[in-house]
Design an enzyme around this catalytic site. Structure first.
Site, PDB file in Angstrom:
ATOM      1  N   HIS A 109       0.929  -1.468   0.085  1.00 57.41           N
ATOM      2  CA  HIS A 109      -0.042   0.033   0.016  1.00 57.41           C
ATOM      3  C   HIS A 109       0.752   1.213  -0.063  1.00 57.41           C
ATOM      4  O   HIS A 109       0.660   2.081  -0.779  1.00 57.41           O
ATOM      5  CB  HIS A 109      -0.974   0.100   1.339  1.00 57.41           C
ATOM      6  CG  HIS A 109      -1.863   1.112   0.959  1.00 57.41           C
ATOM      7  ND1 HIS A 109      -3.439   1.001   0.807  1.00 57.41           N
ATOM      8  CD2 HIS A 109      -1.654   2.673   1.429  1.00 57.41           C
ATOM      9  CE1 HIS A 109      -3.942   2.169   0.647  1.00 57.41           C
ATOM     10  NE2 HIS A 109      -2.846   2.967   1.710  1.00 57.41           N
ATOM     11  N   GLU A 110       2.187   1.154   0.720  1.00 55.48           N
ATOM     12  CA  GLU A 110       2.668   2.535   1.246  1.00 55.48           C
ATOM     13  C   GLU A 110       4.032   2.858  -0.044  1.00 55.48           C
ATOM     14  O   GLU A 110       3.639   3.712  -0.252  1.00 55.48           O
ATOM     15  CB  GLU A 110       3.038   2.245   2.182  1.00 55.48           C
ATOM     16  CG  GLU A 110       2.516   2.432   3.168  1.00 55.48           C
ATOM     17  CD  GLU A 110       1.866   3.958   3.207  1.00 55.48           C
ATOM     18  OE1 GLU A 110       1.906   4.437   3.077  1.00 55.48           O
ATOM     19  OE2 GLU A 110       0.625   2.940   4.386  1.00 55.48           O
TER      20      GLU A 110
ATOM     21  N   HIS B  63       1.476   4.152  -2.207  1.00 55.26           N
ATOM     22  CA  HIS B  63       2.101   5.777  -2.585  1.00 55.26           C
ATOM     23  C   HIS B  63       3.211   6.780  -2.177  1.00 55.26           C
ATOM     24  O   HIS B  63       3.523   7.487  -3.716  1.00 55.26           O
ATOM     25  CB  HIS B  63       1.752   6.410  -1.421  1.00 55.26           C
ATOM     26  CG  HIS B  63       0.395   6.118  -0.870  1.00 55.26           C
ATOM     27  ND1 HIS B  63      -0.489   6.557  -1.325  1.00 55.26           N
ATOM     28  CD2 HIS B  63      -0.160   5.627   0.847  1.00 55.26           C
ATOM     29  CE1 HIS B  63      -1.979   5.925  -0.757  1.00 55.26           C
ATOM     30  NE2 HIS B  63      -0.952   5.358   0.094  1.00 55.26           N
TER      31      HIS B  63
END
Length: 184
Positions: free
Chosen positions: A63-64, A67
């Site tokens: 998820h990160e 980003h």
């Protein structure tokens, strides 16, 4: 983890090489937050006090990293443009495995038709509210305005990886992209 391997290679190809000792930080976090991306330092924070299983950590890292990939390739204005944040949160929820059927069942959320999109939308809104002081209405509006374009932006995976097998196929496809183009 094939998700992370693909994202790390995509970041490197985009000119944003990730170094474990520089770009990852394990910290104790408040509340139930599992991780975050600090755009000011280009660092991924893993909340060691809130991550209890390897599979959870893999999803948080993925998820990160999404980003981080968005930060590298799209120059996201994280602090002033809530639509930019909404787009990256949609992409992260869509591509990281956050909304797989098994994860949703574990959360006691059931549904078939359109459930993946509903999960992505809800998790994006929750993430925005967790990191920005905006109203729920503003977060919902931002997500709704960019949802279709951002949900359909599947880079660097090329598909929604619903499983590790999908992520492995996406990784192989990613590795072979340039080879096929070189033959043209």
């Amino acid at each position: 983890d094939p998700y992370a391997r693909l994202l790390l290679e995509a970041l490197k190809q985009s000119g944003c090489t990730v170094f474990n000792d520089r770009h990852f930080s394990c910290e104790n976090c408040d509340g139930c937050v599992s991780g975050g991306f600090d755009a000011a330092t280009s660092q991924i924070v893993l909340c060691q006090n809130n991550i209890r299983q390897q599979s959870h950590m893999n999803r948080v890292v993925t998820h990160e990293l999404i980003h981080a990939f968005d930060h590298c390739r799209a120059h996201v204005d994280w602090f002033k443009n809530v639509k930019h944040l909404a787009c990256s949160e949609i992409r992260a929820a869509n591509l990281s495995g956050d909304c797989t059927l098994l994860n949703e069942i574990a959360r006691f959320k059931f549904g078939l038709k359109g459930h993946h999109q509903t999960c992505v939308r809800d998790r994006a809104i929750r993430s925005i509210l967790a990191v920005r002081k905006v109203s729920k209405e503003m977060a919902e509006k931002a997500v709704d305005e960019v949802f279709d374009a951002c949900f359909n932006d599947l880079e660097p995976f090329g598909r929604i990886p619903h499983s590790k097998a999908d992520a492995k196929r996406a990784y192989r496809d990613f590795q072979n992209r340039d080879r096929y183009n070189a033959n043209l």
